[in-house]
Scaffold this motif. Structure first.
Motif, PDB file in Angstrom:
ATOM      1  N   ASN A  55      21.745  21.633  57.674  1.00  9.20           N
ATOM      2  CA  ASN A  55      23.177  21.222  57.603  1.00  9.20           C
ATOM      3  C   ASN A  55      24.189  21.274  58.740  1.00  9.20           C
ATOM      4  OD1 ASN A  55      24.373  23.635  57.503  1.00  9.20           O
ATOM      5  ND2 ASN A  55      25.067  23.541  55.536  1.00  9.20           N
ATOM      6  N   SER A  94      24.776  24.213  60.243  1.00  7.59           N
ATOM      7  CA  SER A  94      25.427  25.426  60.553  1.00  7.59           C
ATOM      8  C   SER A  94      24.733  26.224  61.928  1.00  7.59           C
ATOM      9  CB  SER A  94      25.281  26.286  59.339  1.00  7.59           C
ATOM     10  OG  SER A  94      26.143  25.585  58.407  1.00  7.59           O
ATOM     11  N   TYR A  97      23.605  29.566  63.605  1.00  7.04           N
ATOM     12  CA  TYR A  97      23.281  31.052  63.196  1.00  7.04           C
ATOM     13  C   TYR A  97      22.826  31.921  64.529  1.00  7.04           C
ATOM     14  CZ  TYR A  97      23.164  29.767  58.339  1.00  7.04           C
ATOM     15  OH  TYR A  97      23.726  28.991  56.977  1.00  7.04           O
ATOM     16  N   PRO A 153      24.277  33.623  52.126  1.00  7.65           N
ATOM     17  CA  PRO A 153      23.701  32.571  51.738  1.00  7.65           C
ATOM     18  C   PRO A 153      22.387  32.228  52.720  1.00  7.65           C
ATOM     19  CG  PRO A 153      26.036  32.413  51.527  1.00  7.65           C
ATOM     20  CD  PRO A 153      25.638  33.770  52.476  1.00  7.65           C
ATOM     21  N   GLU A 154      21.525  31.645  51.993  1.00  9.65           N
ATOM     22  CA  GLU A 154      20.536  31.139  52.589  1.00  9.65           C
ATOM     23  C   GLU A 154      20.787  29.912  53.551  1.00  9.65           C
ATOM     24  OE1 GLU A 154      17.250  31.584  53.446  1.00  9.65           O
ATOM     25  OE2 GLU A 154      16.431  33.008  51.996  1.00  9.65           O
ATOM     26  N   GLN A 202      21.229  26.295  54.666  1.00 14.41           N
ATOM     27  CA  GLN A 202      21.072  24.910  53.878  1.00 14.41           C
ATOM     28  C   GLN A 202      20.541  23.604  54.673  1.00 14.41           C
ATOM     29  OE1 GLN A 202      20.831  24.824  50.628  1.00 14.41           O
ATOM     30  NE2 GLN A 202      21.033  27.171  50.665  1.00 14.41           N
TER      31      GLN A 202
HETATM   32  C1  LIG Z   1      25.574  24.588  55.243  1.00 18.46           C
HETATM   33  O1  LIG Z   1      25.191  25.773  54.429  1.00 18.46           O
HETATM   34  C2  LIG Z   1      25.735  26.979  54.594  1.00 18.46           C
HETATM   35  C3  LIG Z   1      25.115  27.964  53.862  1.00 18.46           C
HETATM   36  O2  LIG Z   1      24.678  27.565  52.548  1.00 18.46           O
HETATM   37  C4  LIG Z   1      27.221  26.725  53.887  1.00 18.46           C
HETATM   38  O3  LIG Z   1      28.025  28.230  54.292  1.00 18.46           O
HETATM   39  C5  LIG Z   1      27.944  25.779  54.799  1.00 18.46           C
HETATM   40  O4  LIG Z   1      29.268  25.484  54.244  1.00 18.46           O
HETATM   41  C6  LIG Z   1      27.269  24.578  54.735  1.00 18.46           C
HETATM   42  N1  LIG Z   1      27.767  23.573  55.806  1.00 18.46           N
HETATM   43  C7  LIG Z   1      27.948  22.032  55.252  1.00 18.46           C
HETATM   44  C8  LIG Z   1      28.772  21.562  56.480  1.00 18.46           C
HETATM   45  O5  LIG Z   1      27.631  21.652  54.442  1.00 18.46           O
END
Ligand SMILES: *[C@@H]1O[C@H](CO)[C@@H](O)[C@H](O)[C@H]1NC(C)=O
Length: 337
Positions: free
Chosen positions: A284, A286, A288, A334-335, A337
């Motif tokens: 998605n 993010s 890390y 949170p894992e 995504q």
């Molecule tokens: C992507 O996943 C992370 C972890 O679950 C979450 O915190 C974040 O908001 C998500 N970002 C988007 C753009 O959906």
């Protein structure tokens, strides 16, 4: 008397779990995970997501192993796969800091290795293996990366930086002043480098705790801005930490095109000497931070170092990273995504 050569030496051999030539794939689907991802023998971590799996590599000291899993929780339970070991004398030993990078559709594995028992400033280099369309494919030896102006110079911690579509090898070497420093060299392909240029020397006090060191360069790209994180100071101290170079435009291989700041990520919450990091991006988008730390208050350069993962956040400008602090082991994160 130079002693920088053993700053990142893992003093005990690897394998906390049985290692096979096939590897076991983790598939846990928990909503959150807890650190560490690898509780010991986890120094110099590198992680990348590709086609359904997170791939993790750390320094074993003797070979190259990869674990893969569909989540952080899954990675913790996965059996590492042995992907490379080599008895060739000039690259048999002191195998450190493996990373995989996809270049023109194929994965290439960069690692440091050198002569047996002799990993000093004359006998350790960056090598590359040629892989396939997945990081899980088999690898064959492709060569040693030899800057045209310093083909035999000590070099470790090779990583790949891409700026405007051009490839660069970034790595740690020894500066003319005798300091373990960061270098950059343009690449004409995945296994051929040009001249090396000095990019950053450990000149500030936060880069000289215990001993002056810059190492472990880790490219970071955000909103059109290019950064290079790196590790500073001696791993034998709790002052081992992350610094940052920001690219300001201009000649990529010129140190004057980069601004240094730091330290950005330091000991906290019972984690000492956090560093030798890498960044990975989840599906998605993010980003890390994967890094190692030790519970030893004095810092450590050994297998007590464990692998940690936590989200990287950014300031309100959307591009300036906030590393925060190493998070408590009790945090449920949170894992990705
Ligand atoms: C992507 O996943 C992370 C972890 O679950 C979450 O915190 C974040 O908001 C998500 N970002 C988007 C753009 O959906």
């Amino acid at each position: 008397e130079n002693e920088w050569y053993n700053q990142c030496l893992p003093r005990t051999p690897a394998t906390i779990r049985p290692t096979s030539t096939t590897g076991g794939v983790g598939t846990a689907t928990d909503a959150t995970f807890q650190n560490p991802i690898k509780p010991s023998q986890g120094p110099d971590p590198f992680m990348v997501y590709d086609n359904g799996y997170y791939y993790l590599m750390t320094t074993t000291g003797s070979d190259v192993q990869i674990s893969r899993g569909t989540s952080m929780t899954a990675l913790k339970a996965a059996t590492p796969k042995l992907v490379w070991s080599d008895k060739t004398p000039n690259r048999c030993c002191s195998v450190w800091a493996p990373e995989v990078h996809k270049i023109s559709g194929k994965w290439w594995l960069y690692y440091s290795a050198g002569l047996a028992g002799n990993w000093n400033h004359e006998n350790q280099w960056v090598h590359v293996l040629e892989g396939g369309s997945s990081p899980w494919d088999t690898y064959t030896y492709r060569g040693r990366l030899e800057p045209t102006n310093a083909p035999d110079a000590w070099a470790i911690d090779g990583s790949i930086l891409t700026v405007n579509g051009a490839l660069y090898l970034v790595f740690a070497g020894v500066s003319p002043a005798g300091l373990q420093s960061l270098f950059i060299a343009p690449m004409s392909n995945a296994y051929t480098v040009g001249e090396r240029s000095l990019l950053s020397e450990p000149t500030d006090s936060w880069e000289r705790q215990g001993f002056p060191v810059n190492e472990g360069p880790a490219p970071l790209y955000k909103g059109g801005v290019t950064y290079l994180a790196f590790s500073a100071s001696s791993c034998r101290t709790a002052g081992y930490s992350l610094g940052l170079l920001k690219y300001n435009g201009g000649t990529v291989t010129s140190s004057s095109s980069w601004t240094k700041s730091g330290p950005h990520f330091t000991s906290a919450n019972g984690h000492y000497g956090p560093g030798h990091n890498a960044f990975f991006t989840s599906p998605n988008g993010s980003i890390y931070n994967v890094y190692h730390a030790t519970a030893k208050t004095t810092g450590a350069c050994d297998g007590s170092r464990y692998t940690m993962v936590q989200p990287l956040t950014f300031q309100s400008d959307g591009v300036t990273p906030n590393f925060g602090v190493p998070r408590p082991l009790s945090d449920n994160i949170p894992e990705p995504q």
